[in-house]
Write a protein that holds these residues in place. Sequence first.
Motif, PDB file in Angstrom:
ATOM      1  N   CYS A  45       1.109  -1.797  -0.200  1.00 39.47           N
ATOM      2  CA  CYS A  45       0.348   0.055   0.256  1.00 39.47           C
ATOM      3  C   CYS A  45       0.599   1.673  -0.488  1.00 39.47           C
ATOM      4  CB  CYS A  45      -1.094  -0.227   0.678  1.00 39.47           C
ATOM      5  SG  CYS A  45      -2.282  -1.123   0.986  1.00 39.47           S
ATOM      6  N   LEU A  46       2.630   0.970   0.626  1.00 36.98           N
ATOM      7  CA  LEU A  46       2.941   2.655   1.090  1.00 36.98           C
ATOM      8  C   LEU A  46       3.638   2.506  -0.401  1.00 36.98           C
ATOM      9  CD1 LEU A  46       4.425   1.768   4.172  1.00 36.98           C
ATOM     10  CD2 LEU A  46       3.286   3.230   3.600  1.00 36.98           C
ATOM     11  N   LYS A  47       3.273   1.635  -1.035  1.00 36.92           N
ATOM     12  CA  LYS A  47       4.043   1.639  -2.834  1.00 36.92           C
ATOM     13  C   LYS A  47       3.407   2.728  -3.859  1.00 36.92           C
ATOM     14  CE  LYS A  47       7.339  -1.093  -6.048  1.00 36.92           C
ATOM     15  NZ  LYS A  47       7.484  -1.968  -6.869  1.00 36.92           N
ATOM     16  N   GLN A  48       1.764   1.711  -3.678  1.00 37.66           N
ATOM     17  CA  GLN A  48       0.880   2.415  -4.395  1.00 37.66           C
ATOM     18  C   GLN A  48       0.770   3.585  -3.968  1.00 37.66           C
ATOM     19  OE1 GLN A  48      -0.511   0.444  -6.911  1.00 37.66           O
ATOM     20  NE2 GLN A  48       1.609  -0.830  -6.261  1.00 37.66           N
ATOM     21  N   LEU A  49       1.235   4.656  -2.491  1.00 39.32           N
ATOM     22  CA  LEU A  49       0.477   5.484  -2.397  1.00 39.32           C
ATOM     23  C   LEU A  49       1.524   6.475  -2.507  1.00 39.32           C
ATOM     24  CD1 LEU A  49      -0.513   4.692   1.025  1.00 39.32           C
ATOM     25  CD2 LEU A  49      -2.491   6.130  -1.022  1.00 39.32           C
ATOM     26  N   GLY A  50       3.176   6.032  -3.291  1.00 39.57           N
ATOM     27  CA  GLY A  50       4.071   6.940  -4.240  1.00 39.57           C
ATOM     28  C   GLY A  50       5.006   7.039  -2.172  1.00 39.57           C
ATOM     29  N   ARG A  51       4.580   6.316  -1.691  1.00 39.92           N
ATOM     30  CA  ARG A  51       5.608   6.365  -0.449  1.00 39.92           C
ATOM     31  C   ARG A  51       6.738   5.107  -0.278  1.00 39.92           C
ATOM     32  NH1 ARG A  51       0.673   6.226   3.814  1.00 39.92           N
ATOM     33  NH2 ARG A  51       2.584   6.237   5.847  1.00 39.92           N
ATOM     34  N   TYR A  52       7.267   5.903  -1.210  1.00 43.37           N
ATOM     35  CA  TYR A  52       8.520   4.841  -1.483  1.00 43.37           C
ATOM     36  C   TYR A  52       9.885   4.456  -0.051  1.00 43.37           C
ATOM     37  CZ  TYR A  52       6.238   5.114  -6.130  1.00 43.37           C
ATOM     38  OH  TYR A  52       5.658   5.694  -6.765  1.00 43.37           O
ATOM     39  N   ASP A  53      10.402   5.126   0.283  1.00 44.61           N
ATOM     40  CA  ASP A  53      10.781   5.609   1.536  1.00 44.61           C
ATOM     41  C   ASP A  53      10.831   3.926   2.565  1.00 44.61           C
ATOM     42  OD1 ASP A  53      12.926   6.336   0.373  1.00 44.61           O
ATOM     43  OD2 ASP A  53      12.513   9.036   1.214  1.00 44.61           O
ATOM     44  N   GLU A  54       9.623   4.715   2.528  1.00 47.07           N
ATOM     45  CA  GLU A  54       9.077   3.223   3.485  1.00 47.07           C
ATOM     46  C   GLU A  54       8.660   2.030   3.394  1.00 47.07           C
ATOM     47  OE1 GLU A  54       5.302   5.907   6.277  1.00 47.07           O
ATOM     48  OE2 GLU A  54       5.623   7.233   4.562  1.00 47.07           O
ATOM     49  N   ALA A  55       7.921   2.347   2.101  1.00 50.72           N
ATOM     50  CA  ALA A  55       7.969   1.049   1.398  1.00 50.72           C
ATOM     51  C   ALA A  55       9.399   0.649   1.326  1.00 50.72           C
ATOM     52  CB  ALA A  55       7.579   0.925   0.496  1.00 50.72           C
ATOM     53  N   MET A  56      10.868   0.820   1.149  1.00 51.29           N
ATOM     54  CA  MET A  56      11.627  -0.245   1.168  1.00 51.29           C
ATOM     55  C   MET A  56      12.424   0.053   2.896  1.00 51.29           C
ATOM     56  SD  MET A  56      12.650  -0.192  -1.546  1.00 51.29           S
ATOM     57  CE  MET A  56      14.322  -0.480  -1.490  1.00 51.29           C
ATOM     58  N   ALA A  57      11.882   0.917   3.878  1.00 49.78           N
ATOM     59  CA  ALA A  57      12.268   0.526   5.234  1.00 49.78           C
ATOM     60  C   ALA A  57      11.261  -0.926   5.490  1.00 49.78           C
ATOM     61  CB  ALA A  57      11.753   1.330   5.894  1.00 49.78           C
ATOM     62  N   GLU A  58      10.186  -1.432   4.795  1.00 47.78           N
ATOM     63  CA  GLU A  58       9.458  -2.550   5.961  1.00 47.78           C
ATOM     64  C   GLU A  58       9.849  -3.711   5.039  1.00 47.78           C
ATOM     65  OE1 GLU A  58       6.268  -2.364   7.551  1.00 47.78           O
ATOM     66  OE2 GLU A  58       6.190  -0.518   8.201  1.00 47.78           O
ATOM     67  N   LYS A  59      10.250  -3.218   3.936  1.00 52.56           N
ATOM     68  CA  LYS A  59      10.816  -4.587   2.778  1.00 52.56           C
ATOM     69  C   LYS A  59      12.006  -5.303   3.610  1.00 52.56           C
ATOM     70  CE  LYS A  59      13.264  -6.413  -0.886  1.00 52.56           C
ATOM     71  NZ  LYS A  59      13.395  -5.533  -2.347  1.00 52.56           N
ATOM     72  N   ALA A  60      13.076  -3.963   3.868  1.00 52.45           N
ATOM     73  CA  ALA A  60      13.692  -3.937   4.777  1.00 52.45           C
ATOM     74  C   ALA A  60      14.066  -5.071   6.413  1.00 52.45           C
ATOM     75  CB  ALA A  60      15.309  -3.032   4.729  1.00 52.45           C
ATOM     76  N   GLN A  61      13.228  -3.811   6.895  1.00 50.80           N
ATOM     77  CA  GLN A  61      12.636  -5.014   8.215  1.00 50.80           C
ATOM     78  C   GLN A  61      12.052  -6.534   7.905  1.00 50.80           C
ATOM     79  OE1 GLN A  61       9.878  -2.095   9.308  1.00 50.80           O
ATOM     80  NE2 GLN A  61      11.135  -0.491  10.498  1.00 50.80           N
ATOM     81  N   THR A  62      11.901  -6.560   6.926  1.00 51.22           N
ATOM     82  CA  THR A  62      11.293  -8.114   6.230  1.00 51.22           C
ATOM     83  C   THR A  62      12.651  -9.232   6.087  1.00 51.22           C
ATOM     84  OG1 THR A  62       9.367  -7.358   5.448  1.00 51.22           O
ATOM     85  CG2 THR A  62       9.980  -9.508   5.035  1.00 51.22           C
ATOM     86  N   GLU A  63      13.489  -8.181   5.781  1.00 56.40           N
ATOM     87  CA  GLU A  63      14.933  -9.340   5.518  1.00 56.40           C
ATOM     88  C   GLU A  63      15.545  -9.620   6.575  1.00 56.40           C
ATOM     89  OE1 GLU A  63      16.624  -7.012   2.283  1.00 56.40           O
ATOM     90  OE2 GLU A  63      15.783  -8.174   0.957  1.00 56.40           O
ATOM     91  N   MET A  64      15.212  -8.662   7.144  1.00 50.30           N
ATOM     92  CA  MET A  64      16.298  -8.174   8.401  1.00 50.30           C
ATOM     93  C   MET A  64      15.283  -9.740   9.613  1.00 50.30           C
ATOM     94  SD  MET A  64      16.679  -4.435   9.510  1.00 50.30           S
ATOM     95  CE  MET A  64      17.025  -4.786  11.142  1.00 50.30           C
ATOM     96  N   ILE A  65      14.355  -9.806   9.665  1.00 54.47           N
ATOM     97  CA  ILE A  65      13.125 -10.849  10.133  1.00 54.47           C
ATOM     98  C   ILE A  65      13.710 -12.317   9.304  1.00 54.47           C
ATOM     99  CG2 ILE A  65      11.444 -11.761  11.223  1.00 54.47           C
ATOM    100  CD1 ILE A  65      10.192  -8.829  10.662  1.00 54.47           C
ATOM    101  N   ALA A  66      13.617 -12.632   9.044  1.00 51.99           N
ATOM    102  CA  ALA A  66      14.175 -14.151   7.546  1.00 51.99           C
ATOM    103  C   ALA A  66      14.787 -14.633   7.837  1.00 51.99           C
ATOM    104  CB  ALA A  66      13.591 -13.387   6.186  1.00 51.99           C
ATOM    105  N   ASP A  67      16.288 -12.940   7.384  1.00 50.90           N
ATOM    106  CA  ASP A  67      17.588 -13.254   7.911  1.00 50.90           C
ATOM    107  C   ASP A  67      17.574 -14.057   9.734  1.00 50.90           C
ATOM    108  OD1 ASP A  67      18.473 -12.635   5.668  1.00 50.90           O
ATOM    109  OD2 ASP A  67      19.634 -10.784   6.315  1.00 50.90           O
ATOM    110  N   ALA A  68      16.966 -13.834  10.989  1.00 48.18           N
ATOM    111  CA  ALA A  68      17.551 -14.461  11.989  1.00 48.18           C
ATOM    112  C   ALA A  68      16.599 -15.869  12.407  1.00 48.18           C
ATOM    113  CB  ALA A  68      16.543 -13.165  13.052  1.00 48.18           C
ATOM    114  N   ILE A  69      15.342 -15.441  11.348  1.00 46.25           N
ATOM    115  CA  ILE A  69      14.413 -17.052  12.052  1.00 46.25           C
ATOM    116  C   ILE A  69      15.326 -17.894  10.748  1.00 46.25           C
ATOM    117  CG2 ILE A  69      12.968 -18.700  10.514  1.00 46.25           C
ATOM    118  CD1 ILE A  69      10.789 -15.618  10.985  1.00 46.25           C
ATOM    119  N   LEU A  70      16.224 -17.873   9.678  1.00 40.33           N
ATOM    120  CA  LEU A  70      16.495 -18.811   8.405  1.00 40.33           C
ATOM    121  C   LEU A  70      17.898 -18.901   9.806  1.00 40.33           C
ATOM    122  CD1 LEU A  70      15.295 -17.482   5.389  1.00 40.33           C
ATOM    123  CD2 LEU A  70      14.531 -19.469   6.487  1.00 40.33           C
TER     124      LEU A  70
END
Length: 228
Positions: free
Chosen positions: A128-153
């Motif tokens: 939704c952030l990407k669709q709203l043009g809030r790209y920096d916030e969308a990228m932050a969500e993606k970065a956080q997701t990768e951090m979560i996945a790193d820990a779990i995996l």
Amino acid sequence: MKKLFTLLALLVITVAGAQETSKPDYTAIQKNIKDKTSPYYYNTLMERFTKADTTMTLTERRHLYYGFAFMPLKMNEMTIRNIEQQLKAALNRPNPTSADMEDVVTYAGQLLQAFPFSITLKEYRAYCLKQLGRYDEAMAEKAQTEMIADAILSSGDGTTLQSAIHVIDAGNEYEITSLMGFETLDTEYLINNKYDYITLNKNAYNLPGLYFDASVTPKSVSRETAGL
């Protein structure tokens, strides 16, 4: 709106085999996150995570994710259920407008205060952030997701009981399975009253299923958000 999310491409994350795995040392993690002089003090780690600080080391990410199991919950169950209902309504609105997407961002964000490592909620917000043009916030969500996945995996590859993937929320099991590129058969077994075994659809690795250890979790509230 929920149908929109079923069309999203899954994040591409390099998985098993890329790094050595080890079971979380929950005793050490619980001790370290409460020590204000430790680099793993929980408030400091959460502040860095909130800022999507990708310089966090794997050890710091592990303390952040697994340490949450020992932190007090910030929201009561009734409040959580009310917000979940509002999010469900926003996700199911036909022909969603910008206002509808703002609602998803808001409600998912509120739930993340209680469940900061819900990959599903973060994907809702990122889209939704990407669709709203809030790209920096969308990228932050993606970065956080990768951090979560790193820990779990980093906790295991899930191919045996001994190498089970450790999660602090059963909802993360299906989220991580999808991020690894597998399709589930929606069949789950409880083994030895401790391990969850999720069966997989036919895949290139001929892997019949994945083992998860969700024995260490915040006990007072169960989450249903992943099933929205």
